[in-house]
Design an enzyme around this catalytic site. Sequence first.
Site, PDB file in Angstrom:
ATOM      1  N   GLY A 132       0.819  -1.213   0.000  1.00 49.76           N
ATOM      2  CA  GLY A 132       0.000   0.000   0.000  1.00 49.76           C
ATOM      3  C   GLY A 132       0.851   1.260   0.000  1.00 49.76           C
ATOM      4  O   GLY A 132       1.652   1.482   0.912  1.00 49.76           O
ATOM      5  N   PHE A 164      -1.096   6.954   2.607  1.00 46.25           N
ATOM      6  CA  PHE A 164      -0.412   7.808   3.582  1.00 46.25           C
ATOM      7  C   PHE A 164       0.504   6.995   4.504  1.00 46.25           C
ATOM      8  O   PHE A 164       1.629   7.398   4.777  1.00 46.25           O
ATOM      9  CB  PHE A 164      -1.437   8.564   4.434  1.00 46.25           C
ATOM     10  CG  PHE A 164      -2.110   9.671   3.685  1.00 46.25           C
ATOM     11  CD1 PHE A 164      -1.480  10.891   3.506  1.00 46.25           C
ATOM     12  CD2 PHE A 164      -3.371   9.501   3.147  1.00 46.25           C
ATOM     13  CE1 PHE A 164      -2.091  11.921   2.817  1.00 46.25           C
ATOM     14  CE2 PHE A 164      -4.001  10.520   2.450  1.00 46.25           C
ATOM     15  CZ  PHE A 164      -3.351  11.730   2.283  1.00 46.25           C
ATOM     16  N   GLU A 185     -18.732  17.378   2.239  1.00 44.34           N
ATOM     17  CA  GLU A 185     -17.942  18.044   1.188  1.00 44.34           C
ATOM     18  C   GLU A 185     -18.576  17.849  -0.189  1.00 44.34           C
ATOM     19  O   GLU A 185     -18.676  18.792  -0.976  1.00 44.34           O
ATOM     20  CB  GLU A 185     -16.513  17.485   1.185  1.00 44.34           C
ATOM     21  CG  GLU A 185     -15.678  18.033   2.333  1.00 44.34           C
ATOM     22  CD  GLU A 185     -14.406  17.233   2.604  1.00 44.34           C
ATOM     23  OE1 GLU A 185     -13.678  17.620   3.519  1.00 44.34           O
ATOM     24  OE2 GLU A 185     -14.148  16.222   1.936  1.00 44.34           O
ATOM     25  N   ASP A 193      -5.825   3.012   7.900  1.00 44.45           N
ATOM     26  CA  ASP A 193      -7.237   2.606   7.954  1.00 44.45           C
ATOM     27  C   ASP A 193      -7.409   1.098   8.126  1.00 44.45           C
ATOM     28  O   ASP A 193      -8.422   0.641   8.652  1.00 44.45           O
ATOM     29  CB  ASP A 193      -7.952   3.015   6.655  1.00 44.45           C
ATOM     30  CG  ASP A 193      -8.105   4.525   6.506  1.00 44.45           C
ATOM     31  OD1 ASP A 193      -7.693   5.253   7.435  1.00 44.45           O
ATOM     32  OD2 ASP A 193      -8.632   4.964   5.472  1.00 44.45           O
TER      33      ASP A 193
HETATM   34  C1  LIG Z   1     -13.172  11.118   0.034  1.00 43.64           C
HETATM   35  C2  LIG Z   1     -12.281  11.068   1.243  1.00 43.64           C
HETATM   36  C3  LIG Z   1     -12.027  12.235   1.949  1.00 43.64           C
HETATM   37  C4  LIG Z   1     -11.179  12.209   3.059  1.00 43.64           C
HETATM   38  N1  LIG Z   1     -10.924  13.368   3.718  1.00 43.64           N
HETATM   39  C5  LIG Z   1     -10.045  13.365   4.744  1.00 43.64           C
HETATM   40  C6  LIG Z   1      -9.679  14.576   5.395  1.00 43.64           C
HETATM   41  O1  LIG Z   1     -10.175  15.647   5.055  1.00 43.64           O
HETATM   42  N2  LIG Z   1      -8.772  14.513   6.405  1.00 43.64           N
HETATM   43  C7  LIG Z   1      -8.205  13.336   6.797  1.00 43.64           C
HETATM   44  O2  LIG Z   1      -7.359  13.321   7.687  1.00 43.64           O
HETATM   45  N3  LIG Z   1      -8.531  12.170   6.210  1.00 43.64           N
HETATM   46  C8  LIG Z   1      -9.432  12.153   5.194  1.00 43.64           C
HETATM   47  N4  LIG Z   1      -9.766  10.985   4.581  1.00 43.64           N
HETATM   48  C9  LIG Z   1      -9.220   9.723   5.123  1.00 43.64           C
HETATM   49  C10 LIG Z   1      -7.789   9.478   4.665  1.00 43.64           C
HETATM   50  O3  LIG Z   1      -7.671   9.696   3.281  1.00 43.64           O
HETATM   51  C11 LIG Z   1      -7.423   8.051   5.047  1.00 43.64           C
HETATM   52  O4  LIG Z   1      -7.512   7.926   6.426  1.00 43.64           O
HETATM   53  C12 LIG Z   1      -6.017   7.711   4.582  1.00 43.64           C
HETATM   54  O5  LIG Z   1      -5.958   7.729   3.175  1.00 43.64           O
HETATM   55  C13 LIG Z   1      -5.608   6.334   5.092  1.00 43.64           C
HETATM   56  O6  LIG Z   1      -4.314   6.055   4.638  1.00 43.64           O
HETATM   57  P1  LIG Z   1      -3.870   4.544   4.426  1.00 43.64           P
HETATM   58  O7  LIG Z   1      -2.429   4.594   4.056  1.00 43.64           O
HETATM   59  O8  LIG Z   1      -4.257   3.718   5.575  1.00 43.64           O
HETATM   60  O9  LIG Z   1      -4.747   4.004   3.204  1.00 43.64           O
HETATM   61  P2  LIG Z   1      -4.952   4.582   1.750  1.00 43.64           P
HETATM   62  O10 LIG Z   1      -4.520   5.977   1.646  1.00 43.64           O
HETATM   63  O11 LIG Z   1      -6.344   4.225   1.411  1.00 43.64           O
HETATM   64  O12 LIG Z   1      -3.944   3.718   0.865  1.00 43.64           O
HETATM   65  C14 LIG Z   1      -4.101   2.330   0.699  1.00 43.64           C
HETATM   66  C15 LIG Z   1      -3.251   1.889  -0.477  1.00 43.64           C
HETATM   67  O13 LIG Z   1      -3.224   0.472  -0.510  1.00 43.64           O
HETATM   68  C16 LIG Z   1      -3.401   0.019  -1.832  1.00 43.64           C
HETATM   69  N5  LIG Z   1      -3.967  -1.324  -1.737  1.00 43.64           N
HETATM   70  C17 LIG Z   1      -5.160  -1.690  -1.211  1.00 43.64           C
HETATM   71  N6  LIG Z   1      -5.303  -3.023  -1.212  1.00 43.64           N
HETATM   72  C18 LIG Z   1      -4.177  -3.519  -1.773  1.00 43.64           C
HETATM   73  C19 LIG Z   1      -3.719  -4.841  -2.053  1.00 43.64           C
HETATM   74  N7  LIG Z   1      -4.441  -5.936  -1.738  1.00 43.64           N
HETATM   75  N8  LIG Z   1      -2.512  -5.002  -2.646  1.00 43.64           N
HETATM   76  C20 LIG Z   1      -1.759  -3.911  -2.975  1.00 43.64           C
HETATM   77  N9  LIG Z   1      -2.137  -2.632  -2.715  1.00 43.64           N
HETATM   78  C21 LIG Z   1      -3.328  -2.449  -2.125  1.00 43.64           C
HETATM   79  C22 LIG Z   1      -4.320   1.057  -2.464  1.00 43.64           C
HETATM   80  O14 LIG Z   1      -4.178   1.075  -3.867  1.00 43.64           O
HETATM   81  C23 LIG Z   1      -3.825   2.349  -1.813  1.00 43.64           C
HETATM   82  O15 LIG Z   1      -2.813   2.965  -2.570  1.00 43.64           O
HETATM   83  C24 LIG Z   1     -10.601  10.976   3.473  1.00 43.64           C
HETATM   84  C25 LIG Z   1     -10.870   9.808   2.758  1.00 43.64           C
HETATM   85  C26 LIG Z   1     -11.703   9.851   1.655  1.00 43.64           C
HETATM   86  C27 LIG Z   1     -11.982   8.585   0.880  1.00 43.64           C
END
Ligand SMILES: Cc1cc2nc3c(=O)[nH]c(=O)nc-3n(C[C@H](O)[C@H](O)[C@H](O)COP(=O)(O)OP(=O)(O)OC[C@H]3O[C@@H](n4cnc5c(N)ncnc54)[C@H](O)[C@@H]3O)c2cc1C
Length: 422
Positions: free
Chosen positions: A8, A11, A169, A298
């Site tokens: 992934g 962030f 939003e 997440d």
């Molecule tokens: C529309 C929207 C608005 C938001 N607004 C805010 C905000 O204003 N403020 C805030 O703090 N947060 C906000 N968030 C939440 C924030 O974006 C998430 O909490 C954050 O992106 C989580 O980061 P992460 O690295 O856990 O997952 P993600 O950023 O979701 O990244 C997960 C990555 O894993 C990859 N992946 C998934 N499954 C697999 C797999 N099986 N194999 C390989 N790769 C895989 C995906 O392609 C992705 O690149 C928002 C979210 C959304 C959807």
Amino acid sequence: MKHIVIVGGGFAGLQAAKILGKYKNTFKVTLLDKNNHHLFQPLLYQVATAGLSQSDIAVPIRSILSKFRNISVLQGTATDIDFENNRLITDYKNIDFDYLILACGVKHSYFGNSDWEKFAPGLKTLEQAMEIRRRILSAFEKAEREQNLSKRKKYQTFVVVGGGPTGVELAGSIGEMTRYALVKDFRSIDPKLTRIILIEAGERILSSFNPNQSSRATRDLEKLGVQVWTSSPVSTIDDTGIMVDNERIETETVLWAAGISATELNNRLGVDLNRHGQIIVQDDLSIKNHNNIFVAGDQACFCGKDGNPLPCLSPVAIQQGTNIAKNIVRENKKLSRKKFKYRNKGAMATIGKSKAIADFGFLKFQGFTAWFLWLFVHIYFITGFNNRFFIFIKWCTSYITNKKGARIILNNSWRFFDKKTD
Ligand SMILES: Cc1cc2nc3c(=O)[nH]c(=O)nc-3n(C[C@H](O)[C@H](O)[C@H](O)COP(=O)(O)OP(=O)(O)OC[C@H]3O[C@@H](n4cnc5c(N)ncnc54)[C@H](O)[C@@H]3O)c2cc1C
């Protein structure tokens, strides 16, 4: 040399990679993502409502990490883990690891009604944002050429399900679009008469903010023509409308911004999950009985000081990515791991131009000040100088002219439905 595999490039994964990339003589890092880009999800709603283009909020992961010579980036999907042999199973090869960091994020939950997805797309990926944009813009085009008034009314009705920040939003941005950007462009319809309904099952929208701030957000939405329906659970959705309690709303444009559920991968691992399917982690973010496998962002369920799981927010993901990477570095220096502690720096939600709320604990803002802070924080955190620069220019232009520049309809829905969104 220890091999660390990160799944992934969101962030959490990206943050861990940037720290581990500094130890080029100690660690070899492989980052696997099913997409080739890092996506700034907080601005997805702007792509969905034609304010920004796809490339403004997405950057190739390969280019972000290119300066770290010990990091390889691979595009592929993780499908399982062979725990016994420390091996990640992917859709094209198996990868052995010393440490594994899972940071796969979540997807929307339709609360057991997965068939609703085709009628009400969620907003988690660029494909979904483009599909939402196509549906919104196409609805106005259909209304413009329609003579039958009840059909026209149906096309000019938009329903957003979910009163969290994403739903607010989206609804606010559609409201702005109808009041400012589209107002002079149609001859048969009046975009200002568009009906926009934000539906929330709970008692108030933005429930993570205090009641005064959520009332303020409700008033701001109403000024943009959005009707806010609280305590209103959805009972069915189909291709011609939505049932909310016992009331049917005729519409072809329902947008989903409610609930979270973990990706399929979690169900296959046989580890402890919470009710949303997120992986329950220990205080150092590792999985019970597998202390070389960590989960961040997440995808993880980590309870904060109040005993509740931390929210799905980018600061949580970034701080967890940092904690894991630093613990791996510490362990390599024969130091003990540090427990993860979340530092809450506040929360913000924007409703529209000059309309937002911000909560920094003892300091709370609304209106223009909150909106300006929101703008500053989003510009600051977006990855890559080009994106920052172009987004800033686009926002300034659209602030002054009230125009939305990315109003192109691409008829690509077949791709959206062919592709599994997990
Ligand atoms: C529309 C929207 C608005 C938001 N607004 C805010 C905000 O204003 N403020 C805030 O703090 N947060 C906000 N968030 C939440 C924030 O974006 C998430 O909490 C954050 O992106 C989580 O980061 P992460 O690295 O856990 O997952 P993600 O950023 O979701 O990244 C997960 C990555 O894993 C990859 N992946 C998934 N499954 C697999 C797999 N099986 N194999 C390989 N790769 C895989 C995906 O392609 C992705 O690149 C928002 C979210 C959304 C959807």
